[in-house]
Each structure stands twice: as structure tokens, then as C-alpha cells.
Design an enzyme around this catalytic site. Structure first.
Site, short mmCIF file in Angstrom:
data_model
loop_
_atom_site.label_atom_id
_atom_site.label_comp_id
_atom_site.label_asym_id
_atom_site.label_seq_id
_atom_site.Cartn_x
_atom_site.Cartn_y
_atom_site.Cartn_z
N SER A 203 46.34 97.67 108.83
CA SER A 203 44.95 97.84 109.24
C SER A 203 43.98 97.72 108.07
O SER A 203 42.87 97.20 108.23
CB SER A 203 44.77 99.20 109.93
OG SER A 203 45.59 99.29 111.07
N HIS A 249 41.17 102.16 106.33
CA HIS A 249 40.28 101.18 106.95
C HIS A 249 39.03 100.97 106.09
O HIS A 249 38.64 99.82 105.83
CB HIS A 249 39.86 101.66 108.34
CG HIS A 249 40.96 101.57 109.34
ND1 HIS A 249 40.74 101.67 110.71
CD2 HIS A 249 42.30 101.41 109.21
CE1 HIS A 249 41.90 101.57 111.35
NE2 HIS A 249 42.86 101.42 110.45
#
Length: 299
Positions: A203, A249
Site C-alpha cells: 500500500s 500510506h
């Protein structure tokens, strides 16, 4: 009076365009500005005037002699398959997922972004916090996923975002962007959590590609609305689901945007230097974050 000029007969039906010299089945109305051979869009290499065919670019098509290798707008080498690295990354992620999920789950723990300073109430540093011999986890965790849905969502996102960036940046620059984004995301998570973290997934790298896509839209002066809407949507999910590591992230997003800015806005005269320093600078920041945090935990 002068006799009328004879009228040339007009062909009946649609005009048949010539076929590309490399792909005869593809009709084209564009010819190489050096040798004149017909070329389709897949074979067109941008030149100062018109387009060149791959043979002329390689110095094989005209008497003008060898020419400098064609480059994409940001310095990469144009290739036939603009998604090769993307496909390889997807295959590698799926291979590691099968290995860690169905062959040996112990490998999932061994490759994960694992770090801590106590175990069962006993002070002990393990994982990344144990020292440089465990820092490999910063990289390997990018390819480990926690379940089929996790890997599916990340690979779909990689397939959506990857090919466009790979085509404009070239294979090596795109790969560097992907890797430094994933590394930076894990390093940032390690620092922000105070050294105690368990995290897996691509991610951080995916968010890096999302940040790079925003920079690409800006560089092309394209409307930012669609990519910003996608970014906001993903950030809302990031901060809404407790199981998602928002730190990875955010770290990947920032690293991807910074790296892409260096790759896409580098002045042509010093492109390779600026691009190399940008990637090296982000990697240096990753090493610095991990080293400082580990030293603080040891002290």
C-alpha cells in the site's frame, strides 16, 4: 482557347492507406521524416521534426548515420510493452503471497515489517529494532500481504496506476519510484509508531504511485480533479479502517510525490543528475529514519 486539362480518374470507394513497415496490418498516414517509411503510432518516435521510425533511431534506416537513442519526455527509453515492470511486480507480489499464505506462514512473519522493544513483558528488541541485520524487513514487507482481499486490492490498484507511469518514466525510473515509495512508507511507520509495529503490504508503494500520478497530471497541465478525488477517497478509507496502517500510506504518498517531482521536473540539460540525486536523497532519508529510530531505541 486552350483544350481542357484531362480530368484524372478518381478512385472508387475508400482510399487504402499504406501499412506500417513493421506492422503491415495497421494502416497509417504518417511516414518517417528521415526514410519515409510508413509507421503506425506504436512505432513513432518523437523527433525535432515529425516522427522517426525505430530503424532510423537505431541508425539502420538512412544514410544519416547513427542517432542518439530516443527518450520519453522524462528521459526513459521507449519500449514496446509499456507495462512489463508492472506485470513483473504483480507476479512477484502474487508469488510471495502464495508462499507466505499457503506454503509457509512462518515466512510471512519472517518477511513482514516487524519491530518491537518488549516481548511478554520482557524488555527485548526484535525485528527492525534489533539492528541492521533485520533492516531487510523494510523492503521485504512491501511484497507481503495479509489475505486474498488485501493482495487483490493492491494489485488492481497497481495495474490501474502502473502502466501510465511506466510508459512516461521508462522502466528503471518507474521501478525506482515504486521501491522508494514502499521503503519510505515502512520507514515512516517505524518512526511514528515509536519502534513497535507489525505491517505488511504494497500500500505504501501504491500510494507513492498515486502521488506520482498527481504530479504527472500537474506536469501535463491536466485537470487534477479526477486524481484528487481518487486520492481523497483513498485517504478517507485509510483513516476510517483501524486495521490499515495510515503511517505507511502517508509516508509512501509523500515519498512518491517528491520522487516524481524530481523525475518529471528535472531540467533536460542535467536530467540524469537531478533524477539520480532525487532517488538517492529519498533513499538516504529512509536509511536516516531507520538508523536514528534504532539508535534511540538502543539508547
Amino acid at each position: 482557347m486552350l483544350p481542357d486539362e484531362p480530368v484524372r480518374p478518381q478512385p472508387e470507394g475508400p482510399v487504402q492507406l499504406p501499412g506500417c513497415y513493421r506492422h503491415p496490418e495497421r494502416e497509417t498516414g504518417v511516414g518517417c521524416s528521415r526514410c519515409g517509411r510508413p509507421i503506425c503510432p506504436a512505432c513513432m518516435v518523437s523527433a525535432s521534426v515529425g516522427f522517426h521510425c525505430p530503424a532510423c533511431v537505431a541508425g539502420e534506416g538512412s544514410a544519416a548515420g547513427p542517432a542518439r537513442p530516443a527518450r520519453t519526455r522524462f528521459g526513459g527509453l521507449p519500449v514496446g510493452d509499456g507495462a512489463l515492470v508492472t506485470k513483473v511486480l504483480i507476479g512477484l507480489n502474487l508469488l510471495v503471497f502464495v508462499l507466505t499464505e499457503y506454503v509457509s506462514q512462518a515466512w510471512g512473519v519472517r518477511l513482514a515489517m516487524l519491530s518491537g522493544t518488549s516481548f511478554g513483558g520482557v524488555p527485548v528488541r526484535y525485528g527492525v529494532a534489533a539492528g541492521p541485520e533485520e533492516w531487510y524487513r523494510i523492503a521485504t514487507a512491501v511484497f507481503v500481504h495479509a489475505g486474498p482481499f488485501h493482495v487483490l486490492m493492491n494489485m488492481v490498484s497497481l495495474w490501474v496506476l502502473g502502466p501510465q507511469l511506466e510508459r512516461v518514466l521508462g522502466r528503471s525510473r518507474f521501478l525506482a519510484l515504486y521501491l522508494v515509495s514502499g521503503l519510505a512508507g515502512n520507514a515512516f511507520a517505524y518512526v511514528v509508531t515509536g519502534g513497535t509495529v507489525y505491517s505488511v503490504g504494497a500500500s505504501g508503494a501504491i500510494f507513492g504511485l498515486l502521488g506520482a500520478t498527481a504530479v504527472l497530471f500537474r506536469a501535463n497541465r491536466a485537470p487534477l480533479g479526477p486524481v484528487m478525488a481518487l486520492l481523497v477517497f483513498n485517504l478517507v478509507i485509510t483513516f476510517s479502517v483501524s486495521a490499515i496502517d495510515w503511517r505507511a500510506h502517508i509516508g509512501g504518498l509523500v515519498a512518491g510525490a517528491v520522487t516524481a517531482a524530481g523525475l518529471m521536473y528535472a531540467p533536460p540539460a542535467r536530467r540524469n543528475l537531478v533524477q539520480g540525486l532525487t532517488v538517492a536523497g529519498v533513499l538516504g532519508a529512509v536509511v536516516l529514519m531507520v538508523a536514528v529510530q534504532t539508535a534511540l531505541l538502543a539508547g
